[in-house]
Design a protein around this motif. Structure first.
Motif, PDB file in Angstrom:
ATOM      1  N   GLN A 103      -9.495  -0.479   3.523  1.00  0.00           N
ATOM      2  CA  GLN A 103      -8.619   0.256   2.613  1.00  0.00           C
ATOM      3  C   GLN A 103      -7.285  -0.458   2.394  1.00  0.00           C
ATOM      4  OE1 GLN A 103      -8.379   4.565   3.294  1.00  0.00           O
ATOM      5  NE2 GLN A 103     -10.057   4.300   4.752  1.00  0.00           N
ATOM      6  N   LEU A 104      -6.944  -1.385   3.298  1.00  0.00           N
ATOM      7  CA  LEU A 104      -5.684  -2.121   3.215  1.00  0.00           C
ATOM      8  C   LEU A 104      -5.862  -3.519   2.635  1.00  0.00           C
ATOM      9  CD1 LEU A 104      -4.303  -1.158   6.730  1.00  0.00           C
ATOM     10  CD2 LEU A 104      -3.539  -0.250   4.531  1.00  0.00           C
ATOM     11  N   THR A 105      -7.030  -3.803   2.082  1.00  0.00           N
ATOM     12  CA  THR A 105      -7.330  -5.136   1.564  1.00  0.00           C
ATOM     13  C   THR A 105      -6.961  -5.215   0.086  1.00  0.00           C
ATOM     14  OG1 THR A 105      -9.122  -5.332   3.158  1.00  0.00           O
ATOM     15  CG2 THR A 105      -9.168  -6.836   1.297  1.00  0.00           C
ATOM     16  N   ASP A 106      -6.297  -6.315  -0.289  1.00  0.00           N
ATOM     17  CA  ASP A 106      -5.917  -6.501  -1.688  1.00  0.00           C
ATOM     18  C   ASP A 106      -7.059  -7.139  -2.481  1.00  0.00           C
ATOM     19  OD1 ASP A 106      -5.915  -9.204  -1.032  1.00  0.00           O
ATOM     20  OD2 ASP A 106      -3.739  -9.425  -1.122  1.00  0.00           O
ATOM     21  N   SER A 107      -6.822  -7.425  -3.742  1.00  0.00           N
ATOM     22  CA  SER A 107      -7.874  -7.960  -4.615  1.00  0.00           C
ATOM     23  C   SER A 107      -8.344  -9.350  -4.197  1.00  0.00           C
ATOM     24  CB  SER A 107      -7.385  -7.992  -6.064  1.00  0.00           C
ATOM     25  OG  SER A 107      -6.228  -8.811  -6.162  1.00  0.00           O
ATOM     26  N   ALA A 108      -7.519 -10.074  -3.436  1.00  0.00           N
ATOM     27  CA  ALA A 108      -7.902 -11.405  -2.964  1.00  0.00           C
ATOM     28  C   ALA A 108      -8.684 -11.340  -1.647  1.00  0.00           C
ATOM     29  CB  ALA A 108      -6.664 -12.271  -2.781  1.00  0.00           C
ATOM     30  N   GLY A 109      -8.910 -10.129  -1.141  1.00  0.00           N
ATOM     31  CA  GLY A 109      -9.657  -9.975   0.101  1.00  0.00           C
ATOM     32  C   GLY A 109      -8.811 -10.104   1.359  1.00  0.00           C
ATOM     33  N   GLU A 110      -7.487 -10.111   1.214  1.00  0.00           N
ATOM     34  CA  GLU A 110      -6.577 -10.237   2.354  1.00  0.00           C
ATOM     35  C   GLU A 110      -6.001  -8.864   2.709  1.00  0.00           C
ATOM     36  OE1 GLU A 110      -5.814 -13.081   4.074  1.00  0.00           O
ATOM     37  OE2 GLU A 110      -7.354 -14.051   2.859  1.00  0.00           O
ATOM     38  N   CYS A 111      -5.855  -8.611   3.988  1.00  0.00           N
ATOM     39  CA  CYS A 111      -5.228  -7.365   4.439  1.00  0.00           C
ATOM     40  C   CYS A 111      -3.730  -7.459   4.151  1.00  0.00           C
ATOM     41  CB  CYS A 111      -5.480  -7.145   5.922  1.00  0.00           C
ATOM     42  SG  CYS A 111      -4.900  -5.543   6.508  1.00  0.00           S
ATOM     43  N   VAL A 112      -3.164  -6.423   3.571  1.00  0.00           N
ATOM     44  CA  VAL A 112      -1.752  -6.440   3.172  1.00  0.00           C
ATOM     45  C   VAL A 112      -0.804  -6.177   4.341  1.00  0.00           C
ATOM     46  CG1 VAL A 112      -2.245  -5.833   0.786  1.00  0.00           C
ATOM     47  CG2 VAL A 112      -1.810  -4.016   2.429  1.00  0.00           C
ATOM     48  N   LEU A 113      -1.339  -5.801   5.497  1.00  0.00           N
ATOM     49  CA  LEU A 113      -0.541  -5.571   6.692  1.00  0.00           C
ATOM     50  C   LEU A 113      -1.051  -6.494   7.798  1.00  0.00           C
ATOM     51  CD1 LEU A 113      -0.380  -1.663   6.687  1.00  0.00           C
ATOM     52  CD2 LEU A 113       1.366  -3.268   5.918  1.00  0.00           C
ATOM     53  N   PRO A 114      -0.206  -6.787   8.802  1.00  0.00           N
ATOM     54  CA  PRO A 114      -0.640  -7.662   9.901  1.00  0.00           C
ATOM     55  C   PRO A 114      -1.640  -6.943  10.806  1.00  0.00           C
ATOM     56  CG  PRO A 114       1.550  -6.800  10.346  1.00  0.00           C
ATOM     57  CD  PRO A 114       1.179  -6.335   8.964  1.00  0.00           C
ATOM     58  N   ALA A 115      -2.932  -7.173  10.579  1.00  0.00           N
ATOM     59  CA  ALA A 115      -3.968  -6.425  11.306  1.00  0.00           C
ATOM     60  C   ALA A 115      -4.891  -7.363  12.077  1.00  0.00           C
ATOM     61  CB  ALA A 115      -4.781  -5.586  10.323  1.00  0.00           C
ATOM     62  N   VAL A 116      -5.315  -6.874  13.240  1.00  0.00           N
ATOM     63  CA  VAL A 116      -6.300  -7.563  14.070  1.00  0.00           C
ATOM     64  C   VAL A 116      -7.319  -6.531  14.545  1.00  0.00           C
ATOM     65  CG1 VAL A 116      -4.737  -9.406  14.826  1.00  0.00           C
ATOM     66  CG2 VAL A 116      -4.902  -7.310  16.165  1.00  0.00           C
ATOM     67  N   GLY A 117      -8.370  -7.008  15.218  1.00  0.00           N
ATOM     68  CA  GLY A 117      -9.440  -6.114  15.626  1.00  0.00           C
ATOM     69  C   GLY A 117      -9.295  -5.464  16.982  1.00  0.00           C
ATOM     70  N   SER A 118      -8.370  -5.975  17.831  1.00  0.00           N
ATOM     71  CA  SER A 118      -8.246  -5.410  19.177  1.00  0.00           C
ATOM     72  C   SER A 118      -6.854  -5.680  19.746  1.00  0.00           C
ATOM     73  CB  SER A 118      -9.294  -6.015  20.109  1.00  0.00           C
ATOM     74  OG  SER A 118      -9.002  -7.385  20.344  1.00  0.00           O
ATOM     75  N   ALA A 122      -4.283  -9.015  19.553  1.00  0.00           N
ATOM     76  CA  ALA A 122      -2.869  -8.923  19.179  1.00  0.00           C
ATOM     77  C   ALA A 122      -1.993  -9.626  20.214  1.00  0.00           C
ATOM     78  CB  ALA A 122      -2.452  -7.465  19.033  1.00  0.00           C
ATOM     79  N   PHE A 123      -2.281  -9.418  21.510  1.00  0.00           N
ATOM     80  CA  PHE A 123      -1.516 -10.086  22.561  1.00  0.00           C
ATOM     81  C   PHE A 123      -1.726 -11.593  22.527  1.00  0.00           C
ATOM     82  CE2 PHE A 123      -1.147  -5.952  24.934  1.00  0.00           C
ATOM     83  CZ  PHE A 123       0.230  -5.916  24.896  1.00  0.00           C
TER      84      PHE A 123
END
Length: 145
Positions: A103-118, A122-123
């Motif tokens: 839901q946070l992915t733009d038209s280029a397929g990139e997430c618009v917020l700094p997101a990771v899977g776990s 992140a650490f």
């Protein structure tokens, strides 16, 4: 008359009207975990709770991977939190499931917020950034007499 933002539960989490917010201060960042449901009824309370953990320049890892329901109001909450972090100069990372990231992915397929899977991912990113900054500073330290 003032109203409490949230009530502390026995497990150390803050109750935000159907969502539970809990924070753990770690060496690299403060991990803020949100569980339960985030919807239009409690999004303001959750946002108020999240802002409590924007302290100094300590990075924040916002873990919403265990939320049972994350409505459109929750997406607005993330945008507001991103703006709050930018204003405060706080680096942050979102840990979310694939349905939220989609839901946070733009038209280029990139997430618009700094997101990771776990949280460990992140650490890892935060630790890599520390090493990178140290490598940039090393030549400056060596040249001083």
């Amino acid at each position: 008359m003032t109203m409490a933002i949230s009530a502390r539960q026995g497990n150390g989490s803050l109750d935000c009207g159907g969502a539970q917010v809990r924070a753990h201060c770690r060496h690299l960042a403060t991990v803020v975990t949100v569980r339960g449901e985030v919807d239009a009824a409690n999004v303001d309370r959750v946002g108020d709770c999240l802002r409590r953990f924007l302290v100094g320049d300590n990075p924040v890892v916002l873990d919403i991977s265990d939320t049972e329901h994350f409505a459109g109001a929750g997406l607005s909450l993330l945008s507001t939190f991103d703006e709050d972090c930018r204003r405060a100069g706080v680096q942050w990372t979102l840990v979310a499931g694939p349905e939220v990231v989609a839901q946070l992915t733009d038209s280029a397929g990139e997430c618009v917020l700094p997101a990771v899977g776990s949280v460990p991912e992140a650490f890892g990113d935060l630790a890599d950034a520390v090493v990178f900054r140290r490598r940039l500073a090393l030549p400056l330290i060596r040249k001083s007499a």
